[in-house]
Design a protein around this motif. Structure first.
Motif, PDB file in Angstrom:
ATOM      1  N   LEU A 162      -9.599   9.967   3.132  1.00  0.00           N
ATOM      2  CA  LEU A 162      -8.289   8.946   2.901  1.00  0.00           C
ATOM      3  C   LEU A 162      -7.542   9.240   1.694  1.00  0.00           C
ATOM      4  CD1 LEU A 162     -10.246   5.688   3.843  1.00  0.00           C
ATOM      5  CD2 LEU A 162      -8.895   7.145   5.295  1.00  0.00           C
ATOM      6  N   GLU A 163      -7.538  10.470   1.669  1.00  0.00           N
ATOM      7  CA  GLU A 163      -6.705  10.928   0.105  1.00  0.00           C
ATOM      8  C   GLU A 163      -5.193  10.680   0.530  1.00  0.00           C
ATOM      9  OE1 GLU A 163      -7.497  11.355  -2.600  1.00  0.00           O
ATOM     10  OE2 GLU A 163      -9.710  12.199  -2.546  1.00  0.00           O
ATOM     11  N   PHE A 164      -4.799  10.453   1.625  1.00  0.00           N
ATOM     12  CA  PHE A 164      -3.525   9.988   2.007  1.00  0.00           C
ATOM     13  C   PHE A 164      -3.023   8.627   1.415  1.00  0.00           C
ATOM     14  CE2 PHE A 164      -5.722   9.448   6.071  1.00  0.00           C
ATOM     15  CZ  PHE A 164      -5.364   7.985   6.052  1.00  0.00           C
ATOM     16  N   VAL A 165      -3.954   7.777   1.031  1.00  0.00           N
ATOM     17  CA  VAL A 165      -3.790   6.530   0.417  1.00  0.00           C
ATOM     18  C   VAL A 165      -3.684   6.944  -1.289  1.00  0.00           C
ATOM     19  CG1 VAL A 165      -4.925   4.444  -0.243  1.00  0.00           C
ATOM     20  CG2 VAL A 165      -5.327   5.459   2.220  1.00  0.00           C
ATOM     21  N   ASN A 166      -2.531   6.339  -1.643  1.00  0.00           N
ATOM     22  CA  ASN A 166      -1.974   6.909  -2.950  1.00  0.00           C
ATOM     23  C   ASN A 166      -2.490   5.774  -4.137  1.00  0.00           C
ATOM     24  OD1 ASN A 166      -0.956   7.464  -5.634  1.00  0.00           O
ATOM     25  ND2 ASN A 166       0.959   8.369  -4.310  1.00  0.00           N
ATOM     26  N   VAL A 167      -3.878   5.839  -4.422  1.00  0.00           N
ATOM     27  CA  VAL A 167      -4.261   4.757  -5.259  1.00  0.00           C
ATOM     28  C   VAL A 167      -3.651   4.624  -6.437  1.00  0.00           C
ATOM     29  CG1 VAL A 167      -6.511   3.975  -6.312  1.00  0.00           C
ATOM     30  CG2 VAL A 167      -6.514   4.716  -4.095  1.00  0.00           C
ATOM     31  N   ILE A 178       0.689  -1.170  -0.084  1.00  0.00           N
ATOM     32  CA  ILE A 178      -0.050  -0.033  -0.055  1.00  0.00           C
ATOM     33  C   ILE A 178       0.921   1.146   0.019  1.00  0.00           C
ATOM     34  CG2 ILE A 178      -0.260   0.381   2.319  1.00  0.00           C
ATOM     35  CD1 ILE A 178      -3.307   0.603   1.621  1.00  0.00           C
ATOM     36  N   LYS A 179       0.537   2.365  -0.774  1.00  0.00           N
ATOM     37  CA  LYS A 179       1.132   3.494  -0.871  1.00  0.00           C
ATOM     38  C   LYS A 179       0.718   4.802  -0.333  1.00  0.00           C
ATOM     39  CE  LYS A 179       4.034   1.312  -3.476  1.00  0.00           C
ATOM     40  NZ  LYS A 179       5.312   0.952  -3.084  1.00  0.00           N
ATOM     41  N   PHE A 180       1.295   5.613   0.403  1.00  0.00           N
ATOM     42  CA  PHE A 180       0.684   6.808   1.139  1.00  0.00           C
ATOM     43  C   PHE A 180       1.428   8.002   0.495  1.00  0.00           C
ATOM     44  CE2 PHE A 180       0.174   3.333   4.244  1.00  0.00           C
ATOM     45  CZ  PHE A 180      -1.188   3.428   4.272  1.00  0.00           C
ATOM     46  N   ARG A 181       0.627   9.263   0.610  1.00  0.00           N
ATOM     47  CA  ARG A 181       1.300  10.413   0.246  1.00  0.00           C
ATOM     48  C   ARG A 181       1.467  10.995   1.308  1.00  0.00           C
ATOM     49  NH1 ARG A 181      -3.566  10.046  -3.111  1.00  0.00           N
ATOM     50  NH2 ARG A 181      -3.030  10.196  -5.411  1.00  0.00           N
ATOM     51  N   THR A 182       2.601  11.884   1.327  1.00  0.00           N
ATOM     52  CA  THR A 182       2.956  12.784   2.282  1.00  0.00           C
ATOM     53  C   THR A 182       2.181  14.012   2.428  1.00  0.00           C
ATOM     54  OG1 THR A 182       5.442  12.395   2.160  1.00  0.00           O
ATOM     55  CG2 THR A 182       4.555  14.509   3.061  1.00  0.00           C
ATOM     56  N   ILE A 183       1.631  14.373   3.509  1.00  0.00           N
ATOM     57  CA  ILE A 183       0.548  15.373   3.834  1.00  0.00           C
ATOM     58  C   ILE A 183       1.217  16.581   4.211  1.00  0.00           C
ATOM     59  CG2 ILE A 183      -1.550  16.265   4.716  1.00  0.00           C
ATOM     60  CD1 ILE A 183      -2.103  13.213   5.467  1.00  0.00           C
ATOM     61  N   ARG A 235      -8.043  18.571   5.741  1.00  0.00           N
ATOM     62  CA  ARG A 235      -9.256  17.891   6.392  1.00  0.00           C
ATOM     63  C   ARG A 235      -9.875  16.776   5.212  1.00  0.00           C
ATOM     64  NH1 ARG A 235     -13.114  19.267  10.260  1.00  0.00           N
ATOM     65  NH2 ARG A 235     -15.020  18.442   9.759  1.00  0.00           N
ATOM     66  N   ASN A 236      -9.815  17.194   3.980  1.00  0.00           N
ATOM     67  CA  ASN A 236     -10.260  16.483   2.979  1.00  0.00           C
ATOM     68  C   ASN A 236      -9.369  15.143   2.759  1.00  0.00           C
ATOM     69  OD1 ASN A 236     -12.240  17.990   2.551  1.00  0.00           O
ATOM     70  ND2 ASN A 236     -11.343  19.068   0.707  1.00  0.00           N
ATOM     71  N   TYR A 237      -8.131  15.268   3.106  1.00  0.00           N
ATOM     72  CA  TYR A 237      -7.226  14.085   2.899  1.00  0.00           C
ATOM     73  C   TYR A 237      -7.201  13.175   3.871  1.00  0.00           C
ATOM     74  CZ  TYR A 237      -3.452  14.938  -0.560  1.00  0.00           C
ATOM     75  OH  TYR A 237      -2.665  15.111  -1.884  1.00  0.00           O
TER      76      TYR A 237
END
Length: 684
Positions: A436-441, A340-345, A430-432
């Protein structure tokens, strides 16, 4: 022998009964409306506009009664409206049946049921009632029909008639021993090409009736040639299911996934004609709204144009294949352990949470929980941090505003301004967290493509960097979003209609099932109606096959059959003019003389259509983003014509099509014509 005079007398009697019921209901409505207004006024006077605690308790006791009466009043208004419409055409057919218990009885079939208020006997049977199947069985003698929760029943059909009633007048009566065919069918069938799609309830055939009444607890795949009534069947099936499950299902629980943007408008009048509310309709492309904002999404028509000129279609073929679907399912099944990949916020240039930190939370701190629970726990972990950072930023901004030497507001106003500014600035964070926008689909998608085709992965990466998503990327990204995040599902939808299902890839169908997990499906298609330059039908599963075509003249149907070597389809249409070949100059003259509001001029593509439009001033050019179905003389690219029908169809540049390569495209386009088909040569 059917007596038209006798049927006319019966019709007058039914109309008189409708008048009596309508008048009684009108009087009751007038009385109850006055009572309801008086009760509202009394409640306001007694309780007052300033409602005290004691008055609130009293008002809460009165409110349910008022609400119930208002709902009852709306229901009465609906019945009154239905009665008004019913008088114009109370019924359209009748069937005489005999059984051992009740002897012989004649049942009249209409759009709605009608009871005699004095005897409580049914005078007209709703076409959706189980016994109405005896009418639609299309034969005399023994007929079996199913009653939900009871089982199969049997009845002996002695007589079956169709009645043509307009504006309350009996125009004709047909004694139909077999099926609605020949003169009766042609008299009853309306040339729907003159307007939007209409109900076919008066002309439902036995094979169509079986599909309409299929068990709603299972998916249904219906395949048939152009004009076999597939889409109309779907609309009647919706009306039937709404009737059958009226206590637990309404129009909001259904959705029609249409072939294009215009189609929702084209079918909009069918359900209201049957007394039901319209259901929502949208093309598959619109499901991109569930993905991340900020992308430019390619539409279906833009996609087709691109595919027609593409030198390499391997990326599309991979992204539409069962191979990709299998790879997605395998990859997701391993995400609990790895991948699973995550984005830096970030907030401006400051780190809020790094991808490494989020990875540690997912695979470290919360590793013992299922994937969806881990993500929820991560949300819980991040919310207090968000609140703290936001509070600190608001406090610092308020201090800065208060240090401004000139007067710009009171302390309270400045604090409010600081809160508004920082809340807006932090909204993306807040939206991230919330979505769950921190999940890099997208990165997960690229990892899957890497294993399948590195070149396709690279072109997809370049597209994502440009913030552009091709049409074929919508389905896999949507499917991954739902499978990984567990978001964007619509569980309230209980039934889906999917038209032109042969155009959908396995990945698209899987994405649809993921978005609507509780929905059963009625899927409609034709393996041969293909306008996409690359796609080949991938339909699987047991299908109900229709073989009769009712739309076009025999000549047009025979022509379309010849294009693909079809020997199965039976034409039930009338005979008409032969298919005509025209030069371009003859076409323009014919078009100038033609007085019809149902004319389609079919161009090769959007550029060709735009070019032709410049020399045809009285023609409406349809654009890719057309949302409403337009009558008149309309000009469109060939792929936009799919799903519609027109009285007159001109296929431009017919001689430039490849007889082999384009045979399915020509088959689809030519079958849009109901009465007149013209093959126009390219302009010399």
């Amino acid at each position: 022998m059917v007596s038209k005079k006798q049927e006319a007398r019966h019709l007058e009697g039914v109309k008189s009964l409708i008048d009596i019921i309508h008048n009684e209901l009108s009087g009751e409505l007038e009385k109850t409306t006055g009572e309801l207004i008086e009760e509202r006024r009394f409640a306001l006077e007694e309780l007052g506009t300033e409602i005290s605690d004691d008055a609130q308790i009293e008002y809460s006791q009165v409110l349910p009664s008022l609400k119930f009466q208002e709902e009852l009043q709306v229901s009465r208004q609906d019945v009154k409206h239905s009665l008004g419409k019913m008088k114009d055409r109370p019924y359209f057919g009748a069937v005489t049946i005999a059984d051992d218990d009740d002897g012989t009885e004649k049942l009249y079939i209409g759009l709605n049921s009608l009871k005699d208020p004095s005897t409580r006997d049914l005078i007209i049977y709703d076409w959706r009632t189980p016994i109405a199947s005896a009418y639609y069985a299309n034969h005399l003698g023994n007929v079996d029909y199913e009653v939900p929760t009871v089982g199969m029943q049997s009845v002996d059909v002695k007589e079956r008639i169709q009645l043509v009633i307009e504006d309350g007048r009996l125009l004709d009566v047909f004694d139909s021993e077999l099926y609605i065919g020949d003169d009766a069918l042609q008299h009853l069938l309306v040339d729907t090409a003159k307007d939007k799609m209409k109900s076919i309830v008066t002309t439902i055939q036995a094979d169509q009736n079986r599909i309409i009444r299929q068990n709603s607890a299972q998916d249904v795949l219906v395949l048939g040639p152009p004009g076999s009534g597939k889409t109309s069947i779907a609309m009647q099936r919706i009306a039937y299911l709404l009737y059958l499950h009226r206590h637990k299902m309404n129009a909001e629980h259904m959705l029609f996934i249409t072939p294009n943007e215009m189609f929702g408008d084209y079918i909009a009048e069918v359900l209201p004609e049957l007394g039901e509310a319209s259901i929502n309709a949208l093309p598959f492309y619109r499901l991109h709204d569930k993905l991340r904002r900020g992308y430019e999404f390619e539409t279906l028509f833009q996609h087709i144009e691109r595919m027609r000129t593409a030198s390499d279609t391997s990326a599309y073929q991979l992204k539409s294949s069962p191979r990709l679907l299998d790879a997605i399912n395998r990859h997701v099944s391993h995400l609990a352990e790895r991948g699973i990949k995550f984005r830096t916020i970030k907030i401006k240039d400051e780190y809020f949470a790094t991808s490494e930190e989020l990875t540690e939370l997912f695979y470290g701190k919360f590793k013992d929980s299922p994937i969806d629970t881990r993500l929820k726990k991560m949300q819980v972990e991040l919310w207090p941090r968000y609140e703290a950072v936001l509070h600190k930023a608001i406090k610092e901004r308020a201090k800065a505003l208060k240090r401004v030497p000139s007067y710009i507001g009171t302390d309270e106003e400045l604090e409010r301004q600081a809160k508004n500014e920082k809340t807006k600035q932090f909204r993306i964070v807040r939206n991230y967290i919330q979505r769950l926008e921190f999940v890099n689909v997208e990165k997960i998608y690229l990892d899957i493509l890497q294993k399948l085709d590195k070149a396709v992965r690279q072109t997809t990466l370049e597209s994502l960097r440009e913030r552009k998503l091709n049409y074929e990327d919508i389905a896999p990204l949507l499917l991954l979003t739902i499978k990984v995040k567990g978001l964007q599902r619509e569980p309230k939808i209980q039934h889906l209609i999917i038209d032109e299902v042969q155009d959908y890839s396995p990945v698209q169908l899987a994405a649809i099932s993921a978005v609507f997990p509780n929905a059963r499906k009625t899927m409609l298609g034709d393996r041969h109606q293909l306008v996409h330059p690359v796609i080949s039908s991938q339909l699987k599963g047991e299908a109900i096959e229709l073989t009769k075509s009712y739309r076009s003249t025999v000549e047009i149907t025979d022509f379309t059959k010849s294009l693909i070597g079809n020997t199965i389809t039976q034409s039930i249409g009338v005979h008409g003019d032969p298919v005509v070949q025209l030069s371009y100059s003859e076409f323009k003259e014919k078009l100038r003389q033609l007085d019809s509001d149902s004319v389609a001029i079919i161009a090769r593509d959007a550029a060709h259509a735009a070019e032709v439009a410049e020399e045809l001033p009285d023609v409406t050019l349809l654009s890719h983003d057309q949302y409403t179905f337009t009558k008149g003389k309309i000009l469109m690219p060939n792929y936009m014509s799919k799903g519609f029908e027109f009285t007159h169809v001109f296929i431009l540049d017919y001689d430039l099509y490849d007889a082999d390569k384009d045979r399915y495209l020509l088959y689809t386009v030519a079958s849009r014509a109901t009465r007149h088909l013209y093959l126009v040569e390219a302009e010399q």
